[in-house]
Write an enzyme that holds these catalytic residues in place. Structure first.
Site, PDB file in Angstrom:
ATOM      1  N   SER A  35      34.728  39.871  54.127  1.00  0.00           N
ATOM      2  CA  SER A  35      36.089  39.415  53.819  1.00  0.00           C
ATOM      3  C   SER A  35      36.899  39.264  55.100  1.00  0.00           C
ATOM      4  O   SER A  35      37.671  38.320  55.255  1.00  0.00           O
ATOM      5  CB  SER A  35      36.786  40.395  52.873  1.00  0.00           C
ATOM      6  N   ARG A  85      24.994  44.944  54.340  1.00  0.00           N
ATOM      7  CA  ARG A  85      24.650  43.711  55.043  1.00  0.00           C
ATOM      8  C   ARG A  85      23.712  43.996  56.196  1.00  0.00           C
ATOM      9  O   ARG A  85      22.826  43.216  56.490  1.00  0.00           O
ATOM     10  CB  ARG A  85      25.913  43.028  55.578  1.00  0.00           C
ATOM     11  N   LYS A  94      45.160  49.958  54.855  1.00  0.00           N
ATOM     12  CA  LYS A  94      44.777  48.597  55.227  1.00  0.00           C
ATOM     13  C   LYS A  94      45.873  47.623  54.835  1.00  0.00           C
ATOM     14  O   LYS A  94      46.523  47.783  53.805  1.00  0.00           O
ATOM     15  CB  LYS A  94      43.484  48.177  54.514  1.00  0.00           C
ATOM     16  N   HIS A 126      29.680  39.323  47.602  1.00  0.00           N
ATOM     17  CA  HIS A 126      30.123  40.182  46.498  1.00  0.00           C
ATOM     18  C   HIS A 126      29.584  39.668  45.166  1.00  0.00           C
ATOM     19  O   HIS A 126      29.099  40.448  44.344  1.00  0.00           O
ATOM     20  CB  HIS A 126      31.654  40.227  46.415  1.00  0.00           C
TER      21      HIS A 126
END
Length: 183
Positions: A135, A97, A42, A18
């Protein structure tokens, strides 16, 4: 007019990937708004306020003073494009990614474009040294007291150590809820 972009995400917690995207977005945009998404679907380790604080502290450690002045960190609820329009942002920055990230991000960018044609989405590939960092995976490693040094800023590492404690147990808020049980 200053160019403004929004870099949205859960940032639960902020990772070195990040930070890399934020630093690189500052090369293209005059101002970067790091927007911590509040997603009720979440279960987060950190509250939105804690995530905002962690990001601010991480950036103070990782960026120059001039760069820090050009970054704003806050949390938001609702549609990203509505938030972007409210902030007068011209772009939404999304980090990628791997190819597997692209399909989801492409769908979101297409919907955002439909809802707000004046707000573009800009994809940035993370540096190859951060390609495997998420994360979710750093929280899993930290929950078992594995080493996450070099994967997250120091403040994230210390905050996870505090949340997970010394006993190696996962916080009750992160355990799966038992289905069918009544209180």
């Amino acid at each position: 007019m200053a160019s403004i972009c929004i870099y949205p995400g859960s940032f639960d917690p902020i990772t070195n990937g990040h930070v890399n995207i934020i630093r690189r977005a500052l090369v293209t945009f005059n101002r970067v708004i790091v927007a911590v998404a509040v997603n009720v679907k979440k279960t987060a380790l950190f509250t939105p306020e804690e995530r905002v604080d962690l990001i601010r502290r991480a950036l103070e450690d990782e960026l120059t003073a001039d760069e820090c002045k050009r970054v704003k960190v806050e949390h938001f609820e609702g549609l990203m494009v509505e938030y972007a329009k409210k902030k007068k942002a011209k772009a939404i920055v999304r980090g990628l990614r791997a190819v597997s990230d692209f399909e989801y991000e492409f769908q979101m960018a297409s919907m955002n474009r439909k809802l707000a044609p004046d707000v573009d989405t800009m994809f940035m590939m993370t540096d190859e040294c951060n390609i495997y960092i998420s994360s979710r995976t750093v929280k899993e490693v930290a929950s078992f007291h594995g080493c996450v040094e070099g994967l997250v800023p120091r403040v994230s590492r210390l905050a996870m150590q505090e949340k997970y404690g010394r006993a190696g147990s996962v916080p009750k808020s992160l355990l799966p809820k038992a289905e069918g049980k009544k209180k």
